[in-house]
Structure formats: structure tokens, C-alpha cells
Scaffold this active site. Structure first.
Site, short mmCIF file in Angstrom:
data_model
loop_
_atom_site.label_atom_id
_atom_site.label_comp_id
_atom_site.label_asym_id
_atom_site.label_seq_id
_atom_site.Cartn_x
_atom_site.Cartn_y
_atom_site.Cartn_z
N GLY A 84 55.71 36.15 34.98
CA GLY A 84 54.85 37.20 34.71
C GLY A 84 54.94 38.62 35.06
CB THR B 14 56.36 38.23 41.97
OG1 THR B 14 54.99 37.57 42.02
CG2 THR B 14 56.85 37.78 43.43
CG ASP C 146 51.73 36.60 42.50
OD1 ASP C 146 51.72 35.64 42.11
OD2 ASP C 146 50.85 37.61 42.23
CG MET D 273 46.26 38.97 39.04
SD MET D 273 47.43 39.38 37.93
CE MET D 273 46.78 38.97 36.44
N GLY D 274 47.37 37.16 42.98
CA GLY D 274 48.03 36.68 43.92
C GLY D 274 48.25 35.24 44.19
NE ARG D 275 49.75 31.31 40.19
CZ ARG D 275 48.67 30.97 39.26
NH1 ARG D 275 48.15 29.67 39.42
NH2 ARG D 275 48.67 31.52 38.15
CD GLU E 110 45.13 35.03 40.39
OE1 GLU E 110 44.48 35.09 39.47
OE2 GLU E 110 46.20 35.14 40.68
CG LEU F 68 44.33 47.12 32.93
CD1 LEU F 68 42.87 47.70 33.07
CD2 LEU F 68 45.08 48.11 32.14
CD GLN F 69 45.52 42.27 39.57
OE1 GLN F 69 45.54 42.15 40.73
NE2 GLN F 69 44.71 41.84 38.85
#
Lengths: 404, 404
Positions: free
Chosen positions: A12, A138, A140, A184-186, A241, A294-295
Site C-alpha cells: 500500500g 507502512t 500501519d 486503517m491499520g488492519r 478497521e 486519504l489517510q
């Protein structure tokens, strides 16, 4: 025989993945250790297919500077994992040889470090004369060993300031109004946790943070929400998320069929789910916002510190290649002391690949719906500094390849 | 007897509604035409209830400067319309009298100008000695007579650059990928049309714009989309939240029961609807993004020109009050010439109230899915210039009242 370095990006995109790329290019420009830098289009997919472009245009300092602040992946990306073994390895090294490539720098996350690991193991086993180097990436922040990853500080700064602005916006009317912000961040809560940085002495938008490391218990959540909503008119609830129920199922996972080659289920909907929970339970005006991509591609909100650290790690990757190292990833160690300071060094990529660093317990508040001062002290320095973005008549300028 | 000016804000917030407020405060500081400025909390609701605060703290230049760049409505807002007549008018003017208020400046959109109009008609009819002045505001740009409204330029700049960044992000993988971006604007397509500014000589993210002024014909849309998707891998489709079918029904209106006192149905879902249309018709990876309230509260992406024009119109409102004018709204006329230049003057608020300015036909392309050069020439100058936002360790600073 020419000596060339090949660079590629994977996974990503982030606001600073091109800053890392610029760091690679700058280090080669300065050291002249290589005759040329080639870029592979779409990561390892492009390597396999020999889809390379010359990066000579970035010997121009102005263009390099613009690349450094351009969000997203200039060289395109992929979500491809190499198999454990097979003909593909021989094919890749044939392509390297044919193109005089003696170093390959791969900029990506933990799955991408798997590629670096496999290629470097192949080099060890076969004696191929190519250095395989990883440069982290990342939003994340879930790479192990390195203190934090390029992309995280910028995304955290985006989250922090977006939440503050959304809070101001939603608090204007004389009524209770709740925002649920999906982040986000899974499986790792680092970015969601950064919502805590939105609170200062003037405004405290965030009272509840739902982290993926904490089992999402609806009952406990509603009790916590009840407390907050009864004492405040406006709050922003930060929801990862990747929150899961007690059985480990993602709250509102959207379509396992959308799983990518990295076997990541497509996530989305946790925010909407929580919004519905709240409005049903309390009858309060509630709106969920999905920050969405957007983040990870917003450059005017990037952290200058993040940009510079990405740039330095990209450059460090070249240093490692020049020294003949292989199977290593540039990474950060935070030094002790009152002032923020770091050093960059090499980490064994085999110890990084495919692992996930989650938020440690001591950074999560005792009730599970927030973070501790340790987290804030950790994250706060990473969002420092504003980049000077170049505009042309109000339109942001970028370095881009031809996009079809 | 003291002479005080009362100021309030109304309607949906914007990134520059506080710039207009700062302009009012600055003009009073400089002219000293009034002994004090009072602010009403939550617009006309606060006026009716006498919920006023002193604005003296903004005699401090540094604080005024920070207010000028703080997004959203410092004084809170409301969506309240006054009835055609009734006791409430007498009550309001009693409160004005009790507080030595001889001028009332109301910053808001076309519905808010209805309040200004009604109050000023009451003044005319009763001879009350209070000047009633309107200062415009809206990201929708739908106020008639004035060339453009404070808030529009900043929101347009946000849309333009967010679309560019989203486009870069979504184009990284070697596959077709479509984004559908849902944009605010209700029945007027000005803000949606500003997506056209995202295109430059390097990248052209936007090929299709769905405006509320054009009946949304699914068949024609799919034909247009087919053409684009067959020739490009990546595109961003800009969709207004207010697109309607041939019968005038909003595409995916969400809950008429959510209509506010201004009788605006809550909109949302047009983007999702179009996303579904496309992925069903073409089987292409498609993702919809709802910019949501971020498009109206994002300050680091504001247009400096917009900030300054809002500030000037706020100041002009004070000038009109000082001159004893009433029932007028500050507004902009664009002057002819190669260089962008404007003049600010007074417009009869009775000619503005409750009217809606939509995109004129000559600004819409012949196939209805885009805009003309005339629109681009109109909108481009409005997104110029970058504000210098004040941060504290990466966290944006704001001027805020106590928010509960």
C-alpha cells in the site's frame, strides 16, 4: 561492466514512500557508487517481467525534491509474494544479470520484506553477486524491530488533525453529535491509537479508541459510550478497521473474496457498524467517516520528520548495498534521552519478514478504550514539522510517470 | 449609551467562516465605531435566547490571526429560519435594546440571508434603530448576485488536490481501478464541477463529472463510462450528492425524516450508487469515497485568496453598518480584465434570500458529463495561495470556545 542499482516499491502506498525512493536516488547521485539507477514498475512483478525505467531524470535536484514530497508510489506497486522456490528465482537473477544489476533495493512493508528475505536466501544459496536490501514502509507501523516505519508519522498527523477539524465541524450545532472515524491499520492499532494526539489543553475530541488488539465487546463499549455521551455533547470515536469480536472475526469484514495475494481480507465497515450501534442505543445524531485512502496519500498533512527519516532510510539502503550487505533492512532505533533522537542501522530482514508488531499492552489503557502516556510519548515526536508543498495556482505539483 | 455590534454565524460551517468573523472583529478594532462586539452562540437561536459572549479577546492581534485560520464556526451555528411574523421579532429587538446593540451582522448562506431579510423588513416597518447586515458564506457557491461565496474556493481546492492524490494512490497497481468521489453542493454543481481543476498537463484524473443540474441518465452514464474505462486504467468520477433522476428524485436520498429546519433532505449515497452501477456493469475494481464534512473543515488545504476575501467581506459588513445601511449583504463583483480582480459592494439581501444559483448551461459540456473552459477560467483563480497554518508539535492550533 556497468554497475546498476535497481529500486522498486511494493504494498500500500504512503505519503512518504517516494521520499524513501528519493533517498535512494540521492545517495546514488552523491556517492556515484553505481552507474545508473533503474526503477522497476509495479514492484517484483515488474522485476519478473523486466519492466524497468531509467531514473536518470532525478539527477536533477529540483525534480528529486519534487519527487520527495509526492505522495503514493512513483514506480507503481504490487501485492505479490514470491513462492517458496521455483523457476522464478532463476528468471529474476537472469534479468538482473542481463541488466547489470548488482543491487536491488525494495521499499515495502512486512510482506515485501518476505520478498527481500527470499531473494537474499537465494543469493546465499547460489552465490549470485547481487545485494538485496529492504527499506521499510507502512502507515500501519507494524514492522517489528524498527522503532517506527516511514509513513506512520504522516498518517498519524493526518488522523490527528482531521479529527480535530471534524470535531470542530460537528460541534457547531446545539445538539449532541457523535462522529465515528474508521482508521486503517488492519491488525495493529498504532494508527488508530494516534487519534489520541488530537487531544490538547483546548479541545479533547477523542474519548474512546477501539483498537484491534482489544476484543470488541459491544456491552462494554456501550457502557463506555454511555458515560461519555452523558457528559459531553460532542465526541469522536476512533475505530480501527481491524477490530474483532471474541471469536476473532473482523467486525463487518467486507468480502473474503476481495482478499489480495497477501491474503489480506478486504476490510471496511467497522465504523458504520459502531455508528449503528450508537444511534440505536442512544438515539443520538451519529455519523461515521471512513478516512479511506486519504489517510495514506495526503501530502500537505505529512510530517516533515517522517519525510526526512524515510529519505534517510532510503539513502541508508544504498550505503548497505555499497558495503556488499544483503538480506538486511534499514531501520530505526530510538535513543534514550529527553530529546527525540534516532539512529539508523541494518536489521536482519529474516527477523522482520511476515511478522506483525501490534500495540503492546503497556500502551493500552486499563479499560481497553484508550492509550497510555507511554503511547503518547512514543507517537508525539513522529508528527513534527510541516513540509513545504509546491503548488501551481493552488494545484499541488507532483512527479509522476505516465499513468494510463 | 454604549454602541455594540452583534455578530453571529449560521448554516453549515466552512474553512473560512471564521475568516469572515475575524474580518468583522478587525474592522471594529480598527474603526472603533463600536464600543464592543458581542457574539451570539448558535446564530439566531442564540439571539432569541440572549446567549451572547464578549469578543474583546480578539483585540489581541495574535488571537485574531489564529481565529482567521481556524475552520468551522467559532460561534457555533444553527439551521433555524424565522417565521414570517410573530412575537419573536419583538423579543429579538428587546434583546438588542437591552444589550445596546445597534448593528447585527449575520454570516451565513442563502437561508441565513432570509433571516437578514426578515429582520431588516421588520426594521423598516417599525423604525427600530438597528442595522441588519448579511455576510455571505457557503462551500456550495449557490448565492445569487455575488460572483462567488466565501468557502467555495477553499472547498474547491480541497476537492482538486484530494482527487489528485487519490488518483495517484489508486493508480499504483497494474489493474483497472476506478474511484467515485461524492462531493457536497446539494442542488448546485459548483463544487462538484471544481473536480475539473484536478486535471493538468501531467495527469488527468477526472473524465466524468455528474452534476445535479443534469438529469442523471443511467444509460448515458454507462455509455460514457464505457468509453473512459476502455481507454484508461484509472479515473476518478466526480459525483454530486444532489444528482437526480428524470422525476427529480435524489439518487439515493437518505431519509426525508432527517430533513433539517431549512427543509433540506439529508443527502448521501449517490457515490455508493454510482460505484455499484459501475462494478456491476463492468466488473472493474471500483471504490466510492465520500469526502463528507472534511471538504468543509479542512484548513491546511484552504485557499489563501478565499481566506482574504472572506476577511474583507466581513470587514465590509461593518463598513455598511457604520454607514447606517440595513437589509444588505456584502458581496463580490469580478472585474473584467486579464488579471483576476474583484470589488466588494452591497447587494440587496431581499434579492438574495432563499434563491439558489446553479451552474449555468454555458459552463456545462455538451454531453453533460463535464464542464467548459468558461467554468475553469471562472474557478481556477479562486483556489490560489496557501495559508500559513500554525502548528504546535504537528498538532494544528485553533481558537475555540469551550466545547462541551
Amino acid at each position: 561492466m556497468a554497475k546498476k542499482l535497481l529500486v522498486a516499491q511494493s504494498g500500500g502506498p504512503t505519503p512518504v514512500i517516494n521520499s524513501a525512493l528519493a533517498g535512494v536516488l540521492n545517495a546514488v547521485n552523491v556517492s556515484q557508487a553505481y552507474d545508473e539507477v533503474l526503477g522497476s514498475i509495479n514492484g517484483i512483478e515488474g522485476v519478473i517481467e523486466g519492466r524497468f525505467i531509467s531514473m536518470n531524470k532525478f539527477r536533477d535536484a529540483r525534480r528529486l525534491s519534487l519527487l520527495k514530497q509526492t505522495p503514493s508510489s512513483y514506480l507503481g506497486s504490487c501485492r505479490k509474494k514470491l513462492p517458496a522456490d521455483g523457476q522464478v528465482y532463476e528468471d529474476i537473477f537472469d534479468i538482473f544479470k542481463k541488466n547489470d544489476i548488482c543491487a536491488f533495493v525494495y521499499i515495502g512493508g512486512n510482506d515485501s520484506m518476505d520478498t527481500v528475505n527470499k531473494l537474499s536466501k537465494y543469493v546465499e544459496a547460489t552465490g549470485k553477486d547481487v545485494c538485496i536490501i529492504g527499506v521499510p514502509k507502512t502507515i500501519d507501523n507494524d514492522l517489528v524491530l524498527t522503532d517506527h516505519t516511514p509513513g506512520f508519522g504522516s498518517a498519524a498527523k493526518y488522523i490527528t488533525n482531521s479529527i480535530r477539524q471534524l470535531y470542530l465541524d460537528t460541534s457547531v450545532y446545539d445538539m449532541k453529535s457523535i462522529i465515528v472515524a474508521e482508521i486503517m491499520g488492519r491488525n495493529a492499532g498504532w494508527l488508530t491509537a494516534s487519534a489520541s494526539l488530537a487531544n490538547d489543553e483546548k479541545i479533547q475530541p477523542v474519548d474512546i479508541i477501539c483498537l484491534p488488539e482489544v476484543v470488541f465487546d459491544e456491552q462494554k463499549f456501550l457502557e463506555k459510550a454511555q458515560n461519555v455521551i452523558s457528559s459531553k455533547d460532542t465526541t469522536v470515536i476512533a475505530v480501527s478497521e481491524g477490530i474483532c469480536d471474541a471469536c476473532g472475526n473482523y467486525i463487518s469484514a467486507v468480502g473474503a473474496q476481495d482478499a489480495d495475494e497477501f491474503c489480506h481480507a478486504a476490510l471496511g465497515g467497522a465504523g458504520k457498524y459502531v455508528e449503528t450501534l450508537i444511534s440505536k442505543a442512544f438515539g443520538v445524531k451519529t455519523r461515521s467517516i471512513e478516512f479511506s485512502t486519504l489517510q495514506r496519500c495526503s501530502s500537505e498533512t505529512a510530517s516533515l520528520r517522517d519525510i526526512e527519516e524515510a529519505f534517510e532510510q532510503g539513502g541508508y539502503g544504498v550505503k548497505l548495498a555499497k558495503e556488499g550487505r544483503s538480506g538486511v533492512m534499514a531501520g530505526i532505533t530510538r535513543l534514550k534521552g529527553d530529546e527525540y533522537s534516532v539512529e539508523i542501522s541494518a536489521f536482519d530482514v529474516g527477523l522482520v519478514a511476515n511478522k506483525e508488531k501490534k500495540l503492546p499492552g503497556y500502551m493500552i489503557s486499563s479499560d481497553g478504550f484508550g492509550v497510555t502516556d507511554e503511547f503518547v510519548a512514543y507517537a508525539k515526536p513522529l508528527i513534527h514539522g510541516q513540509p513545504h508543498i509546491i503548488y501551481n495556482g493552488g494545484v499541488m505539483e507532483f512527479e509522476v510517470r505516465n499513468i494510463k
